[in-house]
Design a protein around this motif. Sequence first.
Motif, PDB file in Angstrom:
ATOM      1  N   GLU A 294      52.737  -7.653  29.451  1.00 24.37           N
ATOM      2  CA  GLU A 294      53.318  -6.872  30.362  1.00 24.37           C
ATOM      3  C   GLU A 294      53.333  -5.430  30.100  1.00 24.37           C
ATOM      4  O   GLU A 294      54.256  -4.690  30.195  1.00 24.37           O
ATOM      5  CB  GLU A 294      54.776  -7.432  30.303  1.00 24.37           C
ATOM      6  N   ARG A 295      52.045  -4.911  29.857  1.00 26.37           N
ATOM      7  CA  ARG A 295      51.584  -3.542  29.888  1.00 26.37           C
ATOM      8  C   ARG A 295      50.443  -3.246  30.680  1.00 26.37           C
ATOM      9  O   ARG A 295      49.467  -4.146  30.194  1.00 26.37           O
ATOM     10  CB  ARG A 295      51.827  -2.723  28.490  1.00 26.37           C
ATOM     11  N   PRO A 296      49.937  -2.353  31.235  1.00 28.31           N
ATOM     12  CA  PRO A 296      48.842  -2.063  31.928  1.00 28.31           C
ATOM     13  C   PRO A 296      47.696  -1.737  30.754  1.00 28.31           C
ATOM     14  O   PRO A 296      47.762  -1.157  30.114  1.00 28.31           O
ATOM     15  CB  PRO A 296      49.088  -1.048  33.081  1.00 28.31           C
ATOM     16  N   ASP A 297      46.690  -2.625  30.911  1.00 30.12           N
ATOM     17  CA  ASP A 297      45.613  -2.682  29.905  1.00 30.12           C
ATOM     18  C   ASP A 297      44.213  -2.585  30.696  1.00 30.12           C
ATOM     19  O   ASP A 297      43.156  -2.539  29.938  1.00 30.12           O
ATOM     20  CB  ASP A 297      45.672  -3.622  28.976  1.00 30.12           C
ATOM     21  N   LEU A 298      44.179  -2.607  31.786  1.00 31.43           N
ATOM     22  CA  LEU A 298      42.913  -2.714  32.624  1.00 31.43           C
ATOM     23  C   LEU A 298      43.062  -1.625  33.834  1.00 31.43           C
ATOM     24  O   LEU A 298      43.941  -1.582  34.584  1.00 31.43           O
ATOM     25  CB  LEU A 298      42.968  -4.048  33.398  1.00 31.43           C
TER      26      LEU A 298
END
Length: 388
Positions: free
Chosen positions: A20-24
Motif C-alpha cells: 500500500e505504497r507507490p513503488d512503480l
Amino acid sequence: MRAPKGFLFSAAAAGIKYRERPDLGLILSEAPATWAGVFTRNDFKAAPVLLGLKRREEVPRVRAILVNSGCANACTGPEGLRDAETLLEDLAGRLGIPPQEILPASTGVIGTRLPVERIREAFPALVAGLSPEKAHLVARAMMTTDTFPKVVSRSFEVGGRSFTLLGMAKGAGMIAPHLATMLAFLLTDAGLPSAVLTPTLREAVEASFNRITVDGDTSTNDTVYLLANGQAGELPSGSWDSFREVLSGVCRELAALIVRDAEGASKLVKIVVRGARSSEEAERLARAVADSPLVKTAFFGEDPNWGRILVAMGKLGLGLIPERVSIKLNGVPLVEGGCGLPEEPARKEMARPEFTLEIQLGLGEASFEILTCDLSYDYVKINAEYRT
C-alpha cells in the motif's frame, strides 16, 4: 511545480517490498525524445543499468522511463535481465511503443529478483493513470529510505519562447557517486541533439552528483537519464550554453537535497580544499575528509576535533606541509600552521544544521569542494534493519 510539455507521469503500488505504497513509476513522452544517460562505475552493474547501457549504444530516441523501488534487480544473473526485459515488453505493448524505447531503472534490495507478476498486475492502473500533473508521485514511488520526494523545476526563455526543465531524484544512503544509490531523471521540452545532451549531462553530473558523499559506497544501480522531446520547440545552437547552466543548476539542487536527506543525517557540510598543487590532489583530500567515519561522527557530536581532519588527509601520504595548513569552520579559524586554536567559537558553528569546512593547504592554486553529512546513530539503525 511546472512540468515540461509533452511528458506524462503515473505511479502505482505493486507491493514489491512494502504494501500500500507507490513503488512503480512511469514517465511517458508523447513524442520521441533524444536522450543521454550516465551510469554507475560499480563493477557489479544491475540489470536495468546493463539494459540502459545497451540502449545508449543502439537507441537514438526513447519514449518512456519505468522505475521501481524495493528491488534493485542487481546481482540476479541472466534471470534478472530476462525479468526486466519481460516487463519492458509487456509495458511496451500496453503503450503501443517498441520495448527498446523504454528506459529501465530500479532501486532497493540487492540480490532479489523482481516480482514480475505483481508488477505486471499493476501495469493497467499505471498506464491508465498517466497525467501531466503526477510528477511528484513518480518521485515518491522511487523512494527507498528517503524521507521526502526530491523534485526541482526551472523555466527559461529563449527568443521569446518558454522552455521547462524538470528534475527528480532519489537517494539517501549508499551515496558516493561515481554515481551512488541514486536515480535522477531530467526532462525538458526543449529540442536538442543527443550529441549535445551527452557531454552536457556528463559535465552537469560531474559538478553535482559526483560531488556528494554520504557513506563512501557506490551503488550497483546509479542512473541519470536526460530526455529532450522538443515539444516547446528546438533550442537554437546559440542558446545551448544557457541550457547547460539551467541543467547544472537543477542537478546541483537535486544533489544537495540528496545529502540533506541522507540516512539519519542532521548536518549538511560543505568541505572545501584550497591551495592544492592540482585539482586531483584537492579532490583526493576533500573526499578523504568527507568519507572519514571519525570526521563524520565528530560532525554529529558537534565536536571540532581538528585532529581527525588532519589524520584523514595525512594518511594519503601526499607530502603535505603541516606548517602551511589552516582550517576554518564557517570562517572561524580552527587550525593555523598545523596547530589547533581555541575550539569553542568553532563548536558554536557546528551546532548549525549547515556549515562549511574550509581547508587551506598553502601549496598551490587548485581547489575542490564536496557535500557530505554527519554519521549518526540513526544511520547505523536504518542500515542494520534495512532488509528486516
